[in-house]
Design a protein around this motif. Structure first.
Motif, PDB file in Angstrom:
ATOM      1  N   PRO A  51      10.197 -15.229   1.522  1.00 44.49           N
ATOM      2  CA  PRO A  51      10.779 -14.129   2.312  1.00 44.49           C
ATOM      3  C   PRO A  51      10.014 -13.040   3.255  1.00 44.49           C
ATOM      4  N   LEU A  52       8.840 -12.773   2.717  1.00 38.73           N
ATOM      5  CA  LEU A  52       7.819 -12.170   3.602  1.00 38.73           C
ATOM      6  C   LEU A  52       6.657 -12.490   3.414  1.00 38.73           C
ATOM      7  N   ILE A  53       5.868 -12.710   4.275  1.00 33.89           N
ATOM      8  CA  ILE A  53       4.577 -13.516   4.515  1.00 33.89           C
ATOM      9  C   ILE A  53       3.822 -12.562   5.758  1.00 33.89           C
ATOM     10  N   SER A  81       7.522  -7.035  -1.139  1.00 38.83           N
ATOM     11  CA  SER A  81       8.440  -6.090  -0.486  1.00 38.83           C
ATOM     12  C   SER A  81       7.638  -5.330   0.480  1.00 38.83           C
ATOM     13  N   ALA A  82       8.101  -4.460   1.343  1.00 36.66           N
ATOM     14  CA  ALA A  82       7.632  -3.581   2.287  1.00 36.66           C
ATOM     15  C   ALA A  82       6.451  -2.754   1.525  1.00 36.66           C
ATOM     16  N   SER A  83       6.778  -2.408   0.301  1.00 36.69           N
ATOM     17  CA  SER A  83       5.891  -1.376  -0.575  1.00 36.69           C
ATOM     18  C   SER A  83       4.863  -1.840  -1.470  1.00 36.69           C
ATOM     19  N   ASP A  84       4.888  -3.248  -1.215  1.00 36.03           N
ATOM     20  CA  ASP A  84       3.860  -3.929  -1.905  1.00 36.03           C
ATOM     21  C   ASP A  84       2.329  -3.375  -1.312  1.00 36.03           C
ATOM     22  N   PRO A  85       1.692  -3.140  -2.198  1.00 37.94           N
ATOM     23  CA  PRO A  85       0.347  -2.379  -2.076  1.00 37.94           C
ATOM     24  C   PRO A  85      -0.699  -3.478  -1.372  1.00 37.94           C
ATOM     25  N   GLU A  86      -0.168  -4.727  -1.330  1.00 33.89           N
ATOM     26  CA  GLU A  86      -0.930  -5.924  -0.966  1.00 33.89           C
ATOM     27  C   GLU A  86      -0.628  -5.781   0.937  1.00 33.89           C
ATOM     28  N   VAL A  87       0.298  -5.209   1.388  1.00 36.41           N
ATOM     29  CA  VAL A  87       0.633  -4.924   2.681  1.00 36.41           C
ATOM     30  C   VAL A  87      -0.721  -4.288   3.464  1.00 36.41           C
TER      31      VAL A  87
END
Length: 230
Positions: free
Chosen positions: A184-186, A198-204
């Motif tokens: 869903p998010l890449i 998610s948008a809060s994933d530290p990887e962002v």
């Protein structure tokens, strides 16, 4: 009488000598013209040979370009495969070509992270697109060092809104919907890609910090404005 004969003989000798000088002069001129003509012929052969070599070289270059995805070839020119790191970031191990093409390109990955692309980049100065964009223009933006955020209809509205807000605050980034992707998010950069939960994933934040104008950028500092806004 003897004096007259002597004078006549001397005059005749003078005329003969003058004729001989004229003949020698003509011979010299003829030799010069012959040499000059030979030089012109040789020069013509040399130039013709150079043109032929260049022509053959051009044909070889055109063939190579077509095989690598240049010109009107629809191939991306990419070769290789993904290598996934411990942090989940996938790195394309292989060749990512950078030829400008005016046609649609068939990429081996979705969203694409490099390869042949359109001569005009997609504006990526914190631009958020609500409609799908052209891969070929987006890849050019990645070449300039942008991070491209993509999402499918399965992504939550909260995550899409949060990531859109981040993109709007970040020069050299862009965002658009992209249904033909595995998660869903890449997040994508030139040669690199990661799926986030998610948008809060530290990887962002980590991905943005590492790849916005990062070391992977083929054309650091190139513009992210003045391209195409779609």
């Amino acid at each position: 009488m003897g004096s007259v004969r002597n004078s006549s003989t001397a005059s005749r000798s003078a005329r003969v000598e003058e004729m001989r000088r004229a003949e020698r002069a003509r011979e010299r001129r003829n030799r010069v013209l012959t040499i000059a003509a030979s030089v012109v012929v040789v020069a013509g052969l040399v130039v013709g040979g150079v043109v032929l070599v260049h022509s053959q070289s051009g044909k070889k270059d055109s063939t190579a370009s077509a095989k690598s995805g240049g010109g009107d070839n629809k191939g991306s020119g990419d070769s290789g495969h993904w290598v996934t790191g411990k942090d989940g970031v996938r790195t394309w191990s292989g060749k990512l070509t950078r030829t400008h093409v005016a046609t649609k390109v068939s990429y081996p990955m979705h969203p694409p992270v490099g390869g042949n692309h359109n001569p005009v980049w997609l504006d990526c100065n914190g631009d958020v697109y609500t409609q799908p964009v052209q891969d070929e223009n987006a890849v050019h933006a990645l070449e300039h060092g942008a991070v491209w955020v993509t999402y499918t209809a399965k992504a939550s509205k909260a995550d899409v809104d949060a990531l859109a807000a981040k993109v709007k605050q970040t020069p050299y980034s862009l965002m658009s919907p992209y249904e033909n992707q595995a998660a869903p998010l890449i997040l994508s950069a030139w040669g690199h890609q990661v799926a986030v939960k998610s948008a809060s994933d530290p990887e962002v934040n980590k991905f943005f910090t590492t790849y916005v104008q990062g070391a992977q950028t083929p054309e650091p500092g190139a513009s992210c404005t003045g391209g195409v806004m779609k």
